[in-house]
Design a protein around this motif. Structure first.
Motif, short mmCIF file in Angstrom:
data_model
loop_
_atom_site.label_atom_id
_atom_site.label_comp_id
_atom_site.label_asym_id
_atom_site.label_seq_id
_atom_site.Cartn_x
_atom_site.Cartn_y
_atom_site.Cartn_z
N ARG A 290 -28.28 -25.24 -40.98
CA ARG A 290 -28.70 -26.19 -39.97
C ARG A 290 -28.09 -25.84 -38.60
NH1 ARG A 290 -28.51 -31.87 -42.19
NH2 ARG A 290 -26.26 -31.67 -42.03
N TRP A 291 -26.82 -25.40 -38.61
CA TRP A 291 -26.19 -25.01 -37.35
C TRP A 291 -26.95 -23.85 -36.71
CZ3 TRP A 291 -22.91 -27.30 -34.24
CH2 TRP A 291 -22.24 -26.57 -33.26
N ALA A 292 -27.44 -22.94 -37.55
CA ALA A 292 -28.13 -21.76 -37.03
C ALA A 292 -29.58 -22.04 -36.65
CB ALA A 292 -28.08 -20.64 -38.07
N THR A 293 -30.23 -22.98 -37.33
CA THR A 293 -31.68 -23.12 -37.15
C THR A 293 -32.14 -24.54 -36.84
OG1 THR A 293 -32.12 -23.52 -39.51
CG2 THR A 293 -32.03 -21.22 -38.77
N GLY A 294 -31.26 -25.55 -37.01
CA GLY A 294 -31.72 -26.93 -36.97
C GLY A 294 -31.51 -27.66 -35.65
N TYR A 295 -31.06 -26.94 -34.63
CA TYR A 295 -30.77 -27.61 -33.35
C TYR A 295 -31.79 -27.20 -32.29
CZ TYR A 295 -26.50 -29.47 -35.30
OH TYR A 295 -25.60 -30.17 -36.08
N ASP A 296 -33.04 -27.40 -32.66
CA ASP A 296 -34.13 -27.09 -31.73
C ASP A 296 -34.86 -28.36 -31.29
OD1 ASP A 296 -35.21 -27.70 -34.16
OD2 ASP A 296 -36.53 -25.95 -34.29
N VAL A 300 -31.33 -31.29 -27.48
CA VAL A 300 -30.57 -30.05 -27.31
C VAL A 300 -31.19 -29.20 -26.22
CG1 VAL A 300 -29.79 -27.92 -28.43
CG2 VAL A 300 -29.76 -30.08 -29.70
N GLN A 301 -32.51 -29.08 -26.26
CA GLN A 301 -33.20 -28.28 -25.25
C GLN A 301 -32.99 -28.85 -23.85
OE1 GLN A 301 -37.11 -28.65 -26.92
NE2 GLN A 301 -36.73 -27.15 -28.55
N GLN A 302 -32.86 -30.17 -23.76
CA GLN A 302 -32.64 -30.84 -22.48
C GLN A 302 -31.16 -30.90 -22.10
OE1 GLN A 302 -34.35 -34.61 -23.46
NE2 GLN A 302 -36.43 -33.78 -23.64
N LYS A 303 -30.28 -30.33 -22.96
CA LYS A 303 -28.83 -30.30 -22.76
C LYS A 303 -28.21 -31.70 -22.76
CE LYS A 303 -29.01 -25.96 -20.16
NZ LYS A 303 -28.79 -25.16 -21.38
N ALA A 578 -21.53 -31.01 -32.69
CA ALA A 578 -22.60 -31.35 -31.77
C ALA A 578 -22.34 -32.77 -31.29
CB ALA A 578 -23.96 -31.25 -32.44
N HIS A 579 -22.52 -33.03 -30.00
CA HIS A 579 -22.32 -34.40 -29.53
C HIS A 579 -23.20 -34.68 -28.32
CE1 HIS A 579 -19.84 -33.40 -25.93
NE2 HIS A 579 -19.35 -32.42 -26.67
N TRP A 580 -23.52 -35.94 -28.19
CA TRP A 580 -24.25 -36.39 -27.01
C TRP A 580 -23.31 -36.28 -25.81
CZ3 TRP A 580 -29.43 -37.78 -26.71
CH2 TRP A 580 -30.10 -37.80 -27.93
N ASP A 581 -23.83 -35.76 -24.71
CA ASP A 581 -22.99 -35.39 -23.58
C ASP A 581 -22.68 -36.60 -22.70
OD1 ASP A 581 -21.54 -33.78 -21.90
OD2 ASP A 581 -23.28 -33.03 -20.80
N ARG A 582 -21.77 -37.45 -23.21
CA ARG A 582 -21.38 -38.65 -22.48
C ARG A 582 -19.86 -38.72 -22.26
NH1 ARG A 582 -25.25 -41.02 -26.54
NH2 ARG A 582 -27.15 -41.44 -25.36
N PHE A 583 -19.14 -37.66 -22.61
CA PHE A 583 -17.69 -37.74 -22.68
C PHE A 583 -17.04 -36.59 -21.94
CE2 PHE A 583 -19.64 -38.99 -26.77
CZ PHE A 583 -19.51 -40.37 -26.64
#
Length: 614
Positions: A290-296, A300-303, A578-583
């Protein structure tokens, strides 16, 4: 909190003026370290904390399984995650020095040169969340209840003969053995509970019972209150603005979130979908594929979701993970049978086909640390092994431990032949395609697993064991059943781990000591009862100096490996987050922890771009 236990050399100290009471025979000290001399300086606050960090915001976390109690000391049941936000300990560790302890509820500690007792002096500012001062009586009562109700604590504190309030602001623990250098550190980790609250009545007028499970909102002394929950599915902690320790050095720049919420999921795939759907913020990835293929996905694409690798969480841990044999079962009492199961495990093919090359094979109970044994024993380690030579496997002196290497059909066939030779020597033989004993009974095993997550690992392993003629049943059960079956030792083989600190000590007794083999609440999952291991554990606990401790741990590791109580699997020395970029966090993270949510903070500017959490 993880356990950071230890038996090392003389503790390093930061001293205060001598004790007024000469009977205590030792100076007050305000920090302890089992490795660093002197302990890492605090300098007003942790060097990985931002003293100007903004307070506010929400951190949403994930928890697996469920919970059924807010009582933190019972060995039964499923306690809620993160109760350490509510309950505190006498002292607290640094996230950059796992062997150190700094003042929290206690502001100083003292002990005589022979460490026959340990005295803690309470911080006069320390209070419960209802404003009541924390007293020595609370400390004594907490210790007594832990020892009375929790068999693990009975073993862990077995050297303590008595705890008493030795002054209006002091507690003394008297010890049965001397010169156990880890005892001040161990006792500093004691969780302190409010005696008056537990001995009082709940909102309905019923007496509370520390020996029973409860979902009444707890009252502690920590920086957060458990403010609400949805039974078994979510917990919310709210920062206490009146927290007594908010200005203590160990708390400056720490506990920055107004709210910390945990969402529980029983299925990890459902949980990941929840993370993708912004139901919580922080995801610790445990699947290489999942780390290699599941973050599409779009976030994620929008950062708005970021992927990061962190080495810190594993830098001070030795980890043994694998398929653990229940030695209480007669079929596993022959070490040759256990070794044969290791020969059948093809890690290299798994790493290529399933793990995307992200893992390393474990070859030590202290893997990834300087405490892992290697090669042949020399010097002080050899001396220690020779002192117990008649109690340990002779091959530890002549043959370094290595895992079999496969990865292609030729090597796999050679490993399976080696396994069959071992099984034949142990009294089994092939009858057609079945491996049977002298009575014609096929060797069969059940592997107990905590859900189907590791099916891509167990399926090929089962096929390899089948080729040896072994009948295998993999039983995937839910988290609650798995926990109950492991606790009742109702398994033949299970998949679990032992996590070690850089300062091993007393905890080795309830991981591998004979006395813990019949204690179902211990971490001696294998039921190991071996006099050589017991003797080496004592060498670890009473080691004099860091060099001697390292040698003793190397010796213990070497013997545990030779006993083949586990088929070692694999680990990744970096945490995949992986985390939502709020911190945000300080430029410098702790050496041994990511520090989330402890020293991170909610970043309003990032949250505006990412979308505020709900």
């Amino acid at each position: 909190m993880k356990l950071t236990l230890a038996a090392v050399a003389l503790l390093s100290l930061t001293t205060l003026p001598a004790l007024a009471d000469p009977a205590q025979n030792g100076p007050w000290v305000t920090s302890l370290s089992l490795i660093n001399d002197p302990p890492l300086p605090l300098n007003g606050h942790w060097d990985y904390a931002n003293p100007d960090a903004p307070k506010g915001g929400l951190a949403r976390m994930f928890a697996f399984g469920t919970f059924d109690t807010f009582n933190p000391i019972l060995p039964q049941g499923q306690p809620a995650v993160a109760l350490g936000l509510v309950y505190e300990t006498l002292m607290t560790p640094s996230l950059s020095d796992s062997s150190s302890q700094y003042p929290l509820i206690a502001d100083a500690v003292a002990y005589p040169p022979d460490i026959s007792s340990v005295t803690f002096r309470l911080n006069p500012k320390a209070k419960w969340q209802d404003g009541t001062p924390i007293t020595p009586d609370d400390i004594v009562w907490s210790f007594q209840q832990e020892v009375k109700l929790n068999p693990n604590s009975q073993q862990y504190y077995s050297d303590v003969t008595k705890a008493e309030a030795s002054a209006p602001d002091q507690v003394t623990f008297y010890l049965s053995s001397k010169n156990n250098h880890e005892m001040p550190d161990i006792l500093g980790q004691l969780m302190v509970l409010p005696k008056h609250w537990w001995e009082g009545k709940d909102g309905s007028g019923k007496p509370r019972d520390i020996s029973g499970s409860t979902l009444e909102l707890p009252m502690g002394s920590g920086p957060y209150k458990l403010s609400k929950y949805d039974a078994g599915s979510s917990i919310t902690y709210t920062r206490d603005p009146n927290y007594w320790g908010i200005a203590e050095p160990v708390n400056i720049g720490v506990n920055n979130f107004d709210e910390i919420r945990f969402e529980y999921f029983r299925d990890p795939d459902v949980a990941f979908e929840g993370f993708k759907g912004d139901q919580f913020d922080w995801w610790d990835e445990n699947r290489a594929k999942r780390w290699a293929t599941g973050y599409d996905f779009p976030a994620v694409q929008q950062k708005r979701v970021v992927q990061e690798l962190y080495p810190q969480p594993n830098a001070d841990e030795g980890r043994m993970v694998g398929f653990v044999f229940n030695l209480r079962n007669p079929k596993f009492q022959d070490v040759r049978v256990r070794e044969a199961f290791n020969d059948a495990f093809d890690f290299e093919t798994l790493n290529k086909t399933v793990f995307y090359g992200q893992y390393q094979r474990i070859n030590s109970f202290f893997f990834g640390t300087p405490l892992a044994s290697s090669g042949l024993p020399t010097g002080r380690e050899l001396d220690i092994l020779n002192s117990v030579k008649d109690k340990i496997p002779p091959e530890v002196f002549t043959t370094p431990y290595t895992n079999p290497v496969a990865g292609d059909p030729t090597k796999e066939r050679a490993n399976l032949k080696s396994a069959l030779d071992l099984l034949t020597a142990a009294g089994y033989h092939l009858d057609g395609n079945k491996l049977v004993d002298a009575n014609g009974q096929q060797l069969s095993v059940e592997i107990l697993m905590d859900g189907p997550t590791l099916d891509p690992v167990t399926n090929p392993y089962t096929q390899a064991l089948n080729r040896l003629g072994i009948a295998v049943n993999v039983r995937d059960v839910d988290d609650a059943e798995y926990t109950n079956r492991v606790r009742s030792r109702d398994f033949e083989i299970t998949y679990t781990d032992w996590i070690q600190s850089l300062s091993p000590g007393n905890e080795q007794k309830y991981m591998f000591g004979s006395a813990s083999a019949k204690d179902n609440s211990s971490d001696n999952y294998a039921g190991l009862a071996d006099p050589g291991v017991d003797a080496l554990i004592d060498k670890v606990i009473f080691a004099k100096g860091r060099d001697e401790l390292t040698a003793a741990v190397h010796a213990l590791d070497r013997v545990l490996l030779a006993l083949h109580i586990v088929v070692p699997s694999y680990t990744n020395e970096k945490e995949r987050i992986a985390h939502w970029d709020r911190f945000s966090h300080a430029d410098k993270l702790p050496l041994y922890s990511i520090g989330f949510p402890d020293v991170w903070w909610y970043d309003e500017a990032k949250a505006e771009k990412t979308g505020k959490a709900q």
